[in-house]
Every structure is written in C-alpha cells, then in structure tokens.
Design a protein around this motif. Structure first.
Motif, PDB file in Angstrom:
ATOM      1  N   PHE A 366     -36.047  26.086   8.601  1.00 25.88           N
ATOM      2  CA  PHE A 366     -36.639  26.540   7.344  1.00 25.88           C
ATOM      3  C   PHE A 366     -38.104  26.914   7.583  1.00 25.88           C
ATOM      4  O   PHE A 366     -38.564  27.993   7.191  1.00 25.88           O
ATOM      5  N   GLY A 367     -38.840  26.013   8.260  1.00 23.80           N
ATOM      6  CA  GLY A 367     -40.244  26.279   8.551  1.00 23.80           C
ATOM      7  C   GLY A 367     -40.437  27.394   9.549  1.00 23.80           C
ATOM      8  O   GLY A 367     -41.405  28.166   9.449  1.00 23.80           O
ATOM      9  N   ALA A 368     -39.521  27.526  10.520  1.00 24.34           N
ATOM     10  CA  ALA A 368     -39.636  28.605  11.506  1.00 24.34           C
ATOM     11  C   ALA A 368     -39.531  29.964  10.829  1.00 24.34           C
ATOM     12  O   ALA A 368     -40.286  30.899  11.159  1.00 24.34           O
ATOM     13  N   GLY A 369     -38.605  30.103   9.881  1.00 24.27           N
ATOM     14  CA  GLY A 369     -38.491  31.354   9.140  1.00 24.27           C
ATOM     15  C   GLY A 369     -39.728  31.634   8.315  1.00 24.27           C
ATOM     16  O   GLY A 369     -40.217  32.783   8.263  1.00 24.27           O
ATOM     17  N   ALA A 394     -35.833  34.829  14.034  1.00 25.72           N
ATOM     18  CA  ALA A 394     -36.715  33.862  14.689  1.00 25.72           C
ATOM     19  C   ALA A 394     -36.155  32.446  14.571  1.00 25.72           C
ATOM     20  O   ALA A 394     -36.119  31.687  15.555  1.00 25.72           O
ATOM     21  N   ALA A 395     -35.701  32.093  13.362  1.00 23.87           N
ATOM     22  CA  ALA A 395     -35.131  30.762  13.174  1.00 23.87           C
ATOM     23  C   ALA A 395     -33.830  30.608  13.950  1.00 23.87           C
ATOM     24  O   ALA A 395     -33.554  29.542  14.521  1.00 23.87           O
ATOM     25  N   GLY A 396     -33.010  31.657  13.979  1.00 25.74           N
ATOM     26  CA  GLY A 396     -31.769  31.601  14.741  1.00 25.74           C
ATOM     27  C   GLY A 396     -32.013  31.434  16.227  1.00 25.74           C
ATOM     28  O   GLY A 396     -31.279  30.710  16.921  1.00 25.74           O
ATOM     29  N   LEU A 397     -33.050  32.100  16.739  1.00 23.93           N
ATOM     30  CA  LEU A 397     -33.402  31.948  18.154  1.00 23.93           C
ATOM     31  C   LEU A 397     -33.832  30.512  18.451  1.00 23.93           C
ATOM     32  O   LEU A 397     -33.438  29.936  19.478  1.00 23.93           O
ATOM     33  N   VAL A 401     -32.025  27.647  20.997  1.00 22.15           N
ATOM     34  CA  VAL A 401     -32.699  26.825  22.016  1.00 22.15           C
ATOM     35  C   VAL A 401     -32.448  25.339  21.751  1.00 22.15           C
ATOM     36  O   VAL A 401     -32.002  24.596  22.644  1.00 22.15           O
ATOM     37  N   PHE A 402     -32.740  24.889  20.534  1.00 19.75           N
ATOM     38  CA  PHE A 402     -32.562  23.474  20.219  1.00 19.75           C
ATOM     39  C   PHE A 402     -31.081  23.089  20.201  1.00 19.75           C
ATOM     40  O   PHE A 402     -30.700  22.003  20.646  1.00 19.75           O
ATOM     41  N   GLY A 403     -30.251  23.986  19.678  1.00 16.67           N
ATOM     42  CA  GLY A 403     -28.836  23.685  19.561  1.00 16.67           C
ATOM     43  C   GLY A 403     -28.148  23.499  20.901  1.00 16.67           C
ATOM     44  O   GLY A 403     -27.174  22.745  21.008  1.00 16.67           O
ATOM     45  N   TRP A 404     -28.638  24.175  21.931  1.00 19.29           N
ATOM     46  CA  TRP A 404     -28.024  24.054  23.257  1.00 19.29           C
ATOM     47  C   TRP A 404     -28.020  22.602  23.719  1.00 19.29           C
ATOM     48  O   TRP A 404     -27.102  22.163  24.403  1.00 19.29           O
ATOM     49  N   PHE A 405     -29.046  21.843  23.328  1.00 26.52           N
ATOM     50  CA  PHE A 405     -29.110  20.422  23.666  1.00 26.52           C
ATOM     51  C   PHE A 405     -28.398  19.571  22.616  1.00 26.52           C
ATOM     52  O   PHE A 405     -27.674  18.636  22.961  1.00 26.52           O
ATOM     53  N   CYS A 406     -28.609  19.883  21.337  1.00 28.54           N
ATOM     54  CA  CYS A 406     -28.125  19.007  20.265  1.00 28.54           C
ATOM     55  C   CYS A 406     -26.605  18.955  20.182  1.00 28.54           C
ATOM     56  O   CYS A 406     -26.033  17.887  19.954  1.00 28.54           O
ATOM     57  N   VAL A 407     -25.928  20.096  20.330  1.00 26.30           N
ATOM     58  CA  VAL A 407     -24.485  20.107  20.130  1.00 26.30           C
ATOM     59  C   VAL A 407     -23.735  19.447  21.277  1.00 26.30           C
ATOM     60  O   VAL A 407     -22.514  19.243  21.185  1.00 26.30           O
ATOM     61  N   PHE A 509     -24.440  26.349  14.912  1.00 25.11           N
ATOM     62  CA  PHE A 509     -25.783  25.788  14.785  1.00 25.11           C
ATOM     63  C   PHE A 509     -26.816  26.901  14.625  1.00 25.11           C
ATOM     64  O   PHE A 509     -27.715  26.822  13.770  1.00 25.11           O
ATOM     65  N   ALA A 510     -26.694  27.954  15.445  1.00 23.71           N
ATOM     66  CA  ALA A 510     -27.647  29.066  15.379  1.00 23.71           C
ATOM     67  C   ALA A 510     -27.520  29.832  14.061  1.00 23.71           C
ATOM     68  O   ALA A 510     -28.520  30.251  13.474  1.00 23.71           O
ATOM     69  N   ILE A 511     -26.281  30.022  13.582  1.00 22.44           N
ATOM     70  CA  ILE A 511     -26.081  30.717  12.298  1.00 22.44           C
ATOM     71  C   ILE A 511     -26.703  29.925  11.161  1.00 22.44           C
ATOM     72  O   ILE A 511     -27.398  30.487  10.301  1.00 22.44           O
ATOM     73  N   ALA A 512     -26.469  28.624  11.149  1.00 20.01           N
ATOM     74  CA  ALA A 512     -27.059  27.782  10.109  1.00 20.01           C
ATOM     75  C   ALA A 512     -28.587  27.841  10.169  1.00 20.01           C
ATOM     76  O   ALA A 512     -29.262  27.906   9.125  1.00 20.01           O
ATOM     77  N   ALA A 513     -29.140  27.826  11.371  1.00 20.31           N
ATOM     78  CA  ALA A 513     -30.597  27.916  11.521  1.00 20.31           C
ATOM     79  C   ALA A 513     -31.115  29.245  10.984  1.00 20.31           C
ATOM     80  O   ALA A 513     -32.165  29.294  10.325  1.00 20.31           O
ATOM     81  N   GLY A 514     -30.397  30.340  11.254  1.00 18.92           N
ATOM     82  CA  GLY A 514     -30.830  31.653  10.774  1.00 18.92           C
ATOM     83  C   GLY A 514     -30.886  31.725   9.254  1.00 18.92           C
ATOM     84  O   GLY A 514     -31.859  32.243   8.688  1.00 18.92           O
ATOM     85  N   PHE A 515     -29.863  31.215   8.583  1.00 18.78           N
ATOM     86  CA  PHE A 515     -29.870  31.256   7.122  1.00 18.78           C
ATOM     87  C   PHE A 515     -30.917  30.310   6.537  1.00 18.78           C
ATOM     88  O   PHE A 515     -31.519  30.605   5.495  1.00 18.78           O
ATOM     89  N   ALA A 516     -31.163  29.174   7.197  1.00 19.77           N
ATOM     90  CA  ALA A 516     -32.258  28.306   6.765  1.00 19.77           C
ATOM     91  C   ALA A 516     -33.597  29.023   6.907  1.00 19.77           C
ATOM     92  O   ALA A 516     -34.490  28.883   6.052  1.00 19.77           O
ATOM     93  N   GLY A 517     -33.741  29.807   7.977  1.00 19.53           N
ATOM     94  CA  GLY A 517     -34.966  30.586   8.158  1.00 19.53           C
ATOM     95  C   GLY A 517     -35.155  31.625   7.070  1.00 19.53           C
ATOM     96  O   GLY A 517     -36.285  31.876   6.626  1.00 19.53           O
ATOM     97  N   LEU A 518     -34.056  32.257   6.628  1.00 17.61           N
ATOM     98  CA  LEU A 518     -34.158  33.207   5.519  1.00 17.61           C
ATOM     99  C   LEU A 518     -34.642  32.509   4.255  1.00 17.61           C
ATOM    100  O   LEU A 518     -35.511  33.031   3.532  1.00 17.61           O
ATOM    101  N   ALA A 519     -34.108  31.319   3.971  1.00 18.11           N
ATOM    102  CA  ALA A 519     -34.581  30.548   2.819  1.00 18.11           C
ATOM    103  C   ALA A 519     -36.067  30.226   2.955  1.00 18.11           C
ATOM    104  O   ALA A 519     -36.826  30.287   1.973  1.00 18.11           O
TER     105      ALA A 519
END
Length: 605
Positions: A366-369, A394-397, A401-407, A509-519
């Motif tokens: 959210f903050g990255a977007g 930007a948020a999806g990217l 990066v973070f998701g590669w470790f988290c998932v 994970f990346a898709i969810a991050a992208g939509f959070a960035g849009l918000a």
C-alpha cells in the motif's frame, strides 16, 4: 575494550527485559497455540499498576519490590480473566480469529488505561539503593541494569526448574508436544491453559513493572514491546523457551552494538535479523515445523451470487453511483476512503482466502504504491494519471521480491517474515530523508485539474477501487484462483496434477501487492501527501481486521468487512474519546458470536 564491555552489559540488560516478555509469550503459544497480540497490553498494565503501587506505598526496599511483585500477580489475574471470558470460548477457532480477539482486547485495555491513568507520560521513582552507577574498567554503568541482568538470569533458571522438575512443567511440555494426546490421557486442559496464561501474563506484568525505573510509563508501551517480543519468539522458535532466551540475547546485543555501528538502520535492525534467520532457518533457531501452523478456515465451494444477491449488489452499486452528487465535501472524502479500504482489504483477502497465506505486513505494498506515485509527482512532475499507472507496477515488483522469500514459508513464520519485510520498507521510507522526506513526508501530491473537485475524485476512487476489487473477485473464479485453492487445500495432490505451488503462490502474492499499491496511490492523491505511516504496522493490522471481520471464507467478506470497520471507526471516533474500547468490544463480540464473519451470517457467496 572498555566500550565493548559496557555495550555488552547494556545489551544484556535489554536482553533480560526482552526475555521476560518473550518467555511469557512463547509459553502461552507453546501450550494454547494462541498468537497473543494482547501480550504487550499486559506488559503495559504491569508498568501502570506498579507505578500506582510504588508511588502510593511509602518509600523503601520492601514497598518498591513488593509493589513490583504485586503488579506482576495482578496482571497474571487479569490474564486469567481474559482467558476465561474470551479465549476459552474460541480455542477451537482458527488461530487468526484468536489473533483478532486478542487485538480487540488490546483496544479495550488501551482505553481502560487512558481512563484510569490519563494520556500523559508517568515517571516512576528510582529503585531504592540502586540509583547510582558502578565503575566498569573506568566507565560508569547503571547499577539497576546489573540487577536487571541478574533478575533475567534468575527467572530463566526458575523457569527451567519449573518445566523440568515439576508436574506442571511436565504437563506444559507434553501439551507443547501434543496437546490432543494430553487431553486423551485425561488431563484437564482448561485448568492447564488457565495456569499457563496466568504464568505468561505474570511474566509480562513483571517485565513491565521492572521498566519503571528505566523509562516513562505511557500508552504506547504495548505496541512498542509486542513487535520486539514477536521477533524474539519467532527467531528463537515458537514454543521454545531456550530459543527465546537465545534470541533475546542475540537481539539485545544487536541493538546495543547496532546503535553504535549502524545508526541509520537501528529502527529496523531486529527485523533484519529476523528476516535473515527465517530465510536461513525457516522455523527459527530452535523451533519445530509443527509449531508454525496458522490454521486458515477452509473455504467452501464458491458459488455465483443468487438472483436475489445479484439484485442487492446491483442496487448497492447503483446507489454508490447515484449518491455522490447529493453529498457534502466531507462525506465525499469518507466515500473515497471507503472505496480505498475495500480494495486494500480485497487485495489482502486474495492471498489469505484462496491462497491460504497470512500476511502481517500488507501495508508495505500500500505504501509502496503511494510513494511511487508521490515520487513521480515530486521529482519528475508527472501527472496523476502516470502515477496511478506506475503505482501497481512498483508495488507488484516489490511483492515479487519479498514474495519470493515469504511464500516459501508457512504459518506464523511466513506471516512474521511479511512483517519483517514491511518494517524494512517502512524504515527505508522513514530514514531515507533525501528521497522520501523522512518523517516530514512528501507534500503536494495533488490530482490532475479535472479530478480536483471532491465529486470528481470520489467517482475516480469508486471506479478504480471497486473496479480493482471486481477484478480480484473475477481472478478467484479464473484458473489461477482454482490453482490457488488447490495448492492451499491439498499441496501434494496439486503438485501431482502439475500445479507449481510455489509459482502460483508467488504470482498471487505479486498480484495482491499490485492492487494494494493501486489503493495506496488513490489514497496519496486523495490526501495530497504521503508519510511513512502509510506502510506502518497499524495499517497492516487495519487490513487484517477488515478481512477477518468480513469473513475469510466468503468472497464478499473484504467488501463488507472494510465498510463495517471503516464505518464503525469513523462513527465511534466522532461519538466518544473511548472509541477504541467500543470498537474492541464489538470485535470481541463478533469473534465470539459470529466466527464466520459478517458476510458469513448470510448465504455464502
């Protein structure tokens, strides 16, 4: 050499304080499997109660130390009340709902403390006879900190004796290893859980009371300590008392020397340590795989809305479209915030519900977007439209990066790793002053001229946020959504039919991050500014509350939860100064009586 010794002793004092808090937290989790978010509140109550007792009693050694012990016992009894009235009723509920209930307790305790002790910081007296300093090879070191180190060591020894040499300790170790088998052997689990909760709460209260001579007592102590306590428990290994002691020692020393060697990253150093440990040792230094589970409620087969449901949804959509021209400026701002909350919650639900991945750090995206859009406006004079387009990428990217470790992890460890990465992102925004403006933020992030009127921006927010939420809903029913649910419900079968579980989880994970960035970008242009609080822990907690309140088992849950949580927060904030207690009581009531969430009260959809 002298400076190294003094810093080491300072680190030991911090480690002793952290261990007392983390020991109670890890004992409670080891037996009850509850991720007790209210543990920091018990720590805060210990400090407040000790302050009242020590300042009320006459000065002297016995009144001071008697007040400290009495505060610990009082907090232990408060913990028993919480366990009996709230947690005992939801031991069989999914762990994330237990987490939600403990967060409700946090809100209630904060306002109780505000009503009893006020909002001002309270300074307690020094410990009698321990007000001075001792000479350590020519350097002065606080005498009280030496005593604190000794107390920490003594508590560790007493806990070891308790768990190794007593029947209670045998039962606790047995419950930690196999709680169900212990119940089958006829052990009264309720009584054991209550005893464990008393012990863990008393340790938290003792830790808070012992801080009285070292720092002021205030309403922010709970959140400040709970994040560090979680780090210690996770790094050491959930449910492992020796692991908590080792991790507290490691974190304490890192904090002591980090402020000297790496002052720019002091705020996030403990989370960097946690991230490195979890990447190298997924279950902590001394943890076990079976202690990591966060049980997400199984999602029933998804169905399309019934004709009646479609009619209700269409009516709500038409109302949202038709209503804005008749609203005032303030109501239009609230409407935009509701739309942003819906998309933010929907993006988190996308990985929690169908994906089975819990995240405690979704605010990072959210903050990255928000920052991506704001930086384009500030440094490149980009228009709003370009900022809105760039934010989700930007948020999806960052999510990639973070998701590669988290998932690669699961359960609490995966959730805590998301929190660690979120804190790293927050620290970057907070301390990279040359680019982000630090705590001063980025100002002047205004929308394009055509979207400046509140009515136009409200319609833009509705179009982007509700459109994004609908796209996520559509993705749940697409092949990706089915693959997500397959790897969540039966990983081995999913792999057997050719589904790459890691790739599916990573993409989701990346898709969810992208939509959070849009918000986040819509939020930035609506506010006209961005601050580091956009990616702080409270915002991640807000998203988690919205999803859990609405219901993880339902697709409509994030929408209903976002509207309910944001509306309740807005109304309670205007009605009473004790809005936290009211909101916390409502959350606890919902968890106790509507465990499927608000959306689960009706037909599933």
């Amino acid at each position: 050499m002298t400076q190294i010794l003094v810093q080491s002793l300072s680190g030991l004092a911090s480690a002793a304080s952290l261990f007392l808090v983390a020991a109670g937290l890890t004992v409670i989790f080891g037996v009850t499997r509850i991720v007790n978010f209210a543990h920091g509140s018990l720590y805060m109550l210990g400090a407040y109660i000790a302050y009242s007792l020590v300042t009320w009693l006459p000065r002297g050694h016995f009144p001071f130390w008697g007040g400290v012990l009495a505060a610990a016992l009082a907090v232990g009894l408060i913990g028993v009340v919480v366990e009996v009235l709230v947690l005992r009723r939801i031991y069989k509920a999914p762990e994330l709902f237990q987490l939600l209930a403990t967060f409700g307790v946090v809100l209630v305790v904060q306002d109780v403390a505000l009503a009893v002790w006020g909002a001002q910081d309270l300074l307690g007296p020094r410990a009698p006879g321990l007000r001075g300093a001792v000479d350590v090879m020519g350097e002065r070191f606080p005498l009280y900190d030496l005593v604190l180190i000794a107390i920490g060591g003594a508590i560790l020894l007493l806990l070891w004796l308790l768990f190794q040499r007593s029947r209670f300790g045998v039962l606790v170790r047995a419950a930690t290893a196999d709680r169900e088998m212990l119940g089958a052997l006829g052990v009264n689990q309720r009584r054991l859980f209550t005893g464990v909760f008393f012990l863990g709460s008393a340790l938290a209260g003792l830790a808070g009371a012992l801080q009285l001579p070292r720092e002021s007592v205030n309403l922010h102590m709970d959140m400040a300590i709970i994040s560090e306590a979680f780090v210690v428990v996770v790094v050491g290994g959930l449910g492992s008392l020796p692991g908590a002691a080792l991790a507290a020692l490691l974190i304490g020393q890192m904090q002591a020397f980090g402020i000297v060697l790496f002052p720019r990253i002091t705020l996030v150093l403990v989370f960097l340590v946690m991230a490195v440990v979890l990447v190298l040792r997924p279950y902590g230094l001394m943890g076990r795989a079976n202690a990591a589970a966060i049980v997400l409620p199984p999602e029933p087969p998804l169905r399309a809305l019934s004709p009646k449901g479609r009619a209700v949804a269409l009516a709500a959509l038409l109302l949202a479209i038709a209503l804005p021209p008749f609203l005032g400026d303030y109501a239009l701002v609230v409407l935009s915030e509701l739309a942003i909350a819906v998309l933010f919650a929907a993006s988190l639900h996308f990985i929690m519900g169908p994906g089975g991945m819990a995240s405690f750090g979704h605010a990072a995206y959210f903050g990255a977007g928000a920052y991506a859009a704001a930086l384009l406006v500030k440094h490149f004079a980009a228009p709003m439209e370009l900022g809105l387009l760039a934010a989700p990428f930007a948020a999806g990217l960052l999510g990639l990066v973070f998701g590669w470790f988290c998932v690669r992890l699961s359960g609490v460890y995966a959730a805590m790793l998301t929190l660690a990465f979120a804190q790293i992102a927050w620290s970057t925004a907070f301390q990279w002053v040359e680019v982000t403006g630090g705590d001063n933020g980025i100002l002047g992030v205004w929308p394009s001229a055509w979207a400046v009127p509140k009515l136009a921006y409200a319609y833009l927010s509705l179009a982007l946020c509700l459109g994004g939420a609908l796209l996520l809903r559509r993705a749940i029913f697409a092949p990706l959504g089915y693959a997500m649910r397959a790897q969540r419900d039966s990983p081995l079968r999913a792999e057997a039919i050719g589904i790459d579980a890691f790739r599916v989880r990573w993409l989701a994970f990346a898709i969810a991050a992208g939509f959070a960035g849009l918000a986040g970008a819509v939020f930035a242009f609506g506010k006209g500014s961005v601050f580091p609080t956009a990616m702080a822990i409270p915002r991640s907690v807000d998203a988690l509350l919205m999803v859990l309140l609405g219901g993880v088992q339902t697709v409509m849950g994030p929408l209903i939860g976002a509207l309910a949580y944001t509306g309740l927060h807005e109304q309670l904030l205007r009605v009473t100064q004790f809005w936290r207690a009211a909101l916390g009581a409502i959350i606890i009531g919902l968890v106790l009586f509507f465990p499927r969430g608000l959306a689960g009260m009706g037909p599933r959809a």
